[in-house]
Design a protein around this motif. Structure first.
Motif, PDB file in Angstrom:
ATOM      1  N   PRO A   3       0.809  -1.229   0.000  1.00 52.99           N
ATOM      2  CA  PRO A   3       0.000   0.000   0.000  1.00 52.99           C
ATOM      3  C   PRO A   3       0.842   1.279   0.000  1.00 52.99           C
ATOM      4  O   PRO A   3       0.367   2.333  -0.423  1.00 52.99           O
ATOM      5  N   LEU A   4       2.075   1.195   0.467  1.00 48.66           N
ATOM      6  CA  LEU A   4       2.957   2.363   0.511  1.00 48.66           C
ATOM      7  C   LEU A   4       3.700   2.580  -0.800  1.00 48.66           C
ATOM      8  O   LEU A   4       4.159   3.682  -1.077  1.00 48.66           O
ATOM      9  N   LEU A   5       3.840   1.521  -1.582  1.00 50.62           N
ATOM     10  CA  LEU A   5       4.593   1.604  -2.834  1.00 50.62           C
ATOM     11  C   LEU A   5       3.705   2.168  -3.932  1.00 50.62           C
ATOM     12  O   LEU A   5       2.492   2.009  -3.925  1.00 50.62           O
ATOM     13  N   GLY A   6       4.346   2.820  -4.891  1.00 47.68           N
ATOM     14  CA  GLY A   6       3.620   3.391  -6.019  1.00 47.68           C
ATOM     15  C   GLY A   6       4.463   3.325  -7.273  1.00 47.68           C
ATOM     16  O   GLY A   6       5.441   2.582  -7.343  1.00 47.68           O
ATOM     17  N   HIS A   7       4.081   4.122  -8.271  1.00 46.07           N
ATOM     18  CA  HIS A   7       4.836   4.082  -9.518  1.00 46.07           C
ATOM     19  C   HIS A   7       6.283   4.502  -9.252  1.00 46.07           C
ATOM     20  O   HIS A   7       6.550   5.343  -8.392  1.00 46.07           O
ATOM     21  N   ARG A   8       7.181   3.843  -9.922  1.00 48.28           N
ATOM     22  CA  ARG A   8       8.633   3.996  -9.794  1.00 48.28           C
ATOM     23  C   ARG A   8       9.239   3.132  -8.691  1.00 48.28           C
ATOM     24  O   ARG A   8      10.456   3.046  -8.586  1.00 48.28           O
ATOM     25  N   ASN A   9       8.421   2.528  -7.847  1.00 47.15           N
ATOM     26  CA  ASN A   9       8.946   1.545  -6.901  1.00 47.15           C
ATOM     27  C   ASN A   9       9.067   0.208  -7.628  1.00 47.15           C
ATOM     28  O   ASN A   9       8.446  -0.003  -8.668  1.00 47.15           O
ATOM     29  N   TRP A  10       9.873  -0.680  -7.072  1.00 45.12           N
ATOM     30  CA  TRP A  10      10.094  -2.004  -7.661  1.00 45.12           C
ATOM     31  C   TRP A  10       9.870  -3.069  -6.605  1.00 45.12           C
ATOM     32  O   TRP A  10      10.149  -2.850  -5.416  1.00 45.12           O
ATOM     33  N   ILE A  11       9.419  -4.236  -7.068  1.00 40.20           N
ATOM     34  CA  ILE A  11       9.418  -5.463  -6.264  1.00 40.20           C
ATOM     35  C   ILE A  11      10.149  -6.500  -7.101  1.00 40.20           C
ATOM     36  O   ILE A  11       9.797  -6.724  -8.268  1.00 40.20           O
ATOM     37  N   ILE A  26      12.753  -0.185  -3.001  1.00 33.72           N
ATOM     38  CA  ILE A  26      12.812  -1.426  -3.757  1.00 33.72           C
ATOM     39  C   ILE A  26      12.657  -2.558  -2.746  1.00 33.72           C
ATOM     40  O   ILE A  26      13.416  -2.631  -1.780  1.00 33.72           O
ATOM     41  N   LEU A  27      11.701  -3.443  -2.967  1.00 32.49           N
ATOM     42  CA  LEU A  27      11.525  -4.608  -2.109  1.00 32.49           C
ATOM     43  C   LEU A  27      12.045  -5.828  -2.863  1.00 32.49           C
ATOM     44  O   LEU A  27      11.548  -6.147  -3.946  1.00 32.49           O
ATOM     45  N   VAL A  28      13.056  -6.477  -2.302  1.00 27.43           N
ATOM     46  CA  VAL A  28      13.658  -7.661  -2.913  1.00 27.43           C
ATOM     47  C   VAL A  28      13.277  -8.869  -2.074  1.00 27.43           C
ATOM     48  O   VAL A  28      13.600  -8.934  -0.888  1.00 27.43           O
ATOM     49  N   LEU A  29      12.580  -9.812  -2.702  1.00 27.34           N
ATOM     50  CA  LEU A  29      12.184 -11.044  -2.041  1.00 27.34           C
ATOM     51  C   LEU A  29      13.071 -12.164  -2.574  1.00 27.34           C
ATOM     52  O   LEU A  29      12.937 -12.573  -3.731  1.00 27.34           O
ATOM     53  N   LYS A  30      13.988 -12.613  -1.744  1.00 31.12           N
ATOM     54  CA  LYS A  30      14.992 -13.595  -2.151  1.00 31.12           C
ATOM     55  C   LYS A  30      14.457 -15.004  -1.923  1.00 31.12           C
ATOM     56  O   LYS A  30      13.985 -15.327  -0.841  1.00 31.12           O
ATOM     57  N   THR A  31      14.537 -15.849  -2.951  1.00 33.72           N
ATOM     58  CA  THR A  31      13.980 -17.198  -2.897  1.00 33.72           C
ATOM     59  C   THR A  31      15.084 -18.261  -2.880  1.00 33.72           C
ATOM     60  O   THR A  31      16.260 -17.937  -2.958  1.00 33.72           O
ATOM     61  N   ARG A  32      14.651 -19.510  -2.831  1.00 31.61           N
ATOM     62  CA  ARG A  32      15.583 -20.647  -2.816  1.00 31.61           C
ATOM     63  C   ARG A  32      16.025 -21.071  -4.213  1.00 31.61           C
ATOM     64  O   ARG A  32      16.843 -21.982  -4.346  1.00 31.61           O
ATOM     65  N   LEU A  33      15.512 -20.469  -5.252  1.00 32.58           N
ATOM     66  CA  LEU A  33      15.796 -20.912  -6.616  1.00 32.58           C
ATOM     67  C   LEU A  33      17.289 -20.810  -6.930  1.00 32.58           C
ATOM     68  O   LEU A  33      17.932 -19.819  -6.586  1.00 32.58           O
ATOM     69  N   THR A  34      17.812 -21.833  -7.597  1.00 35.44           N
ATOM     70  CA  THR A  34      19.236 -21.856  -7.948  1.00 35.44           C
ATOM     71  C   THR A  34      19.432 -21.945  -9.458  1.00 35.44           C
ATOM     72  O   THR A  34      20.334 -22.616  -9.933  1.00 35.44           O
ATOM     73  N   VAL A  35      18.593 -21.269 -10.208  1.00 40.55           N
ATOM     74  CA  VAL A  35      18.750 -21.141 -11.654  1.00 40.55           C
ATOM     75  C   VAL A  35      19.198 -19.711 -11.919  1.00 40.55           C
ATOM     76  O   VAL A  35      18.540 -18.769 -11.493  1.00 40.55           O
ATOM     77  N   PRO A  36      20.332 -19.532 -12.620  1.00 39.61           N
ATOM     78  CA  PRO A  36      20.807 -18.163 -12.868  1.00 39.61           C
ATOM     79  C   PRO A  36      19.886 -17.398 -13.825  1.00 39.61           C
ATOM     80  O   PRO A  36      19.150 -18.005 -14.600  1.00 39.61           O
ATOM     81  N   TYR A  37      19.956 -16.095 -13.748  1.00 38.45           N
ATOM     82  CA  TYR A  37      19.219 -15.197 -14.652  1.00 38.45           C
ATOM     83  C   TYR A  37      17.713 -15.475 -14.616  1.00 38.45           C
ATOM     84  O   TYR A  37      17.033 -15.405 -15.628  1.00 38.45           O
ATOM     85  N   SER A  38      17.195 -15.760 -13.452  1.00 44.04           N
ATOM     86  CA  SER A  38      15.794 -16.153 -13.323  1.00 44.04           C
ATOM     87  C   SER A  38      14.957 -15.148 -12.530  1.00 44.04           C
ATOM     88  O   SER A  38      13.781 -15.391 -12.282  1.00 44.04           O
ATOM     89  N   SER A  39      15.546 -14.043 -12.154  1.00 43.76           N
ATOM     90  CA  SER A  39      14.829 -13.074 -11.333  1.00 43.76           C
ATOM     91  C   SER A  39      13.691 -12.411 -12.104  1.00 43.76           C
ATOM     92  O   SER A  39      13.771 -12.207 -13.313  1.00 43.76           O
ATOM     93  N   VAL A  40      12.626 -12.089 -11.364  1.00 44.14           N
ATOM     94  CA  VAL A  40      11.485 -11.376 -11.926  1.00 44.14           C
ATOM     95  C   VAL A  40      11.534  -9.961 -11.348  1.00 44.14           C
ATOM     96  O   VAL A  40      11.419  -9.772 -10.141  1.00 44.14           O
ATOM     97  N   PHE A  41      11.741  -8.990 -12.218  1.00 46.33           N
ATOM     98  CA  PHE A  41      11.841  -7.585 -11.830  1.00 46.33           C
ATOM     99  C   PHE A  41      10.497  -6.923 -12.127  1.00 46.33           C
ATOM    100  O   PHE A  41      10.075  -6.886 -13.276  1.00 46.33           O
ATOM    101  N   ILE A  42       9.836  -6.411 -11.117  1.00 45.71           N
ATOM    102  CA  ILE A  42       8.525  -5.797 -11.307  1.00 45.71           C
ATOM    103  C   ILE A  42       8.615  -4.317 -10.938  1.00 45.71           C
ATOM    104  O   ILE A  42       8.808  -3.969  -9.780  1.00 45.71           O
ATOM    105  N   ARG A  43       8.535  -3.487 -11.963  1.00 48.29           N
ATOM    106  CA  ARG A  43       8.472  -2.042 -11.715  1.00 48.29           C
ATOM    107  C   ARG A  43       6.996  -1.697 -11.604  1.00 48.29           C
ATOM    108  O   ARG A  43       6.192  -2.067 -12.466  1.00 48.29           O
ATOM    109  N   LEU A  44       6.636  -1.022 -10.546  1.00 49.56           N
ATOM    110  CA  LEU A  44       5.245  -0.675 -10.341  1.00 49.56           C
ATOM    111  C   LEU A  44       4.900   0.593 -11.116  1.00 49.56           C
ATOM    112  O   LEU A  44       5.697   1.510 -11.211  1.00 49.56           O
TER     113      LEU A  44
END
Length: 188
Positions: A40-48, A147-165
């Motif tokens: 609710p605090l994030l808006g355009h130009r923020n990223w998850i 920027i909120l970064v949610l770090k997962t257990r995935l071990t495949v390179p180049y697999s991140s999902v970048f979401i610009r709001l």
């Protein structure tokens, strides 16, 4: 003394096993709660960002990293569901341009991940950019925006999902029309 050590070595494994699910449950609650509180605090130009386990810890002041101890697909689904349910933001999704070129031989799990993430993101337009360029964009944005970064257990390179709001209630086309009217000086 030897009996005590033997007793403890037999007892401790039984005590530690139940603690692991509780620890995982706490981590799951923390990242989900953090997402629920921050969105609710994030808006355009923020990223998850929903990132793999080797994603670097960035030093930009606005970057917050949360360890999820969860799978990337699960976290991506949860993030997109909360964004969809929000009244104020929509996702603009970027992924690494390197991902389609990974081989299963060099990156075990890459084929399965591509299939799974394609299924999750099938309703979205995905913009592909080089990994280093995406990290630079996030780093630059983190100087002024959260920027909120949610770090997962995935071990495949180049697999991140970048979401610009972006703003949900003003489309990109509407914004372009507004800017054109402003430039021409013609008011409605």
């Amino acid at each position: 003394m030897i009996r005590s050590v033997l007793f403890l070595s037999l007892l401790l494994p039984g005590l530690l096993v139940p603690a692991l699910p509780a620890q995982q449950s706490r981590k799951a609650n923390i990242w989900k709660q953090t997402l629920t509180e921050r969105l609710p605090l994030l808006g355009h130009r923020n990223w998850i960002l929903v990132v793999d386990s080797a994603y670097p810890l960035q030093t930009s002041p606005g970057v917050e990293v949360v360890e999820t101890d969860a799978g990337q697909i699960e976290v991506t689904r949860a993030v997109l569901a909360q964004i969809k349910d929000s009244i104020h933001v929509r996702p603009v999704i970027f992924m690494d341009a390197e991902l389609p070129f990974l081989t299963e031989e060099d990156s075990p799990g890459a084929n399965a991940y591509r299939q799974q993430i394609s299924a999750v993101l099938h309703n979205y337009t995905i913009q592909n950019e080089l990994h280093e360029q995406l990290i630079a964009q996030v780093s630059n944005a983190g100087k002024e925006f959260r920027i909120l970064v949610l770090k997962t257990r995935l071990t495949v390179p180049y697999s991140s999902v970048f979401i610009r709001l972006d703003c949900k209630y003003v489309s990109a086309d509407a914004e372009d029309r507004l800017r054109a009217r402003m430039k021409s000086g013609v008011q409605p």
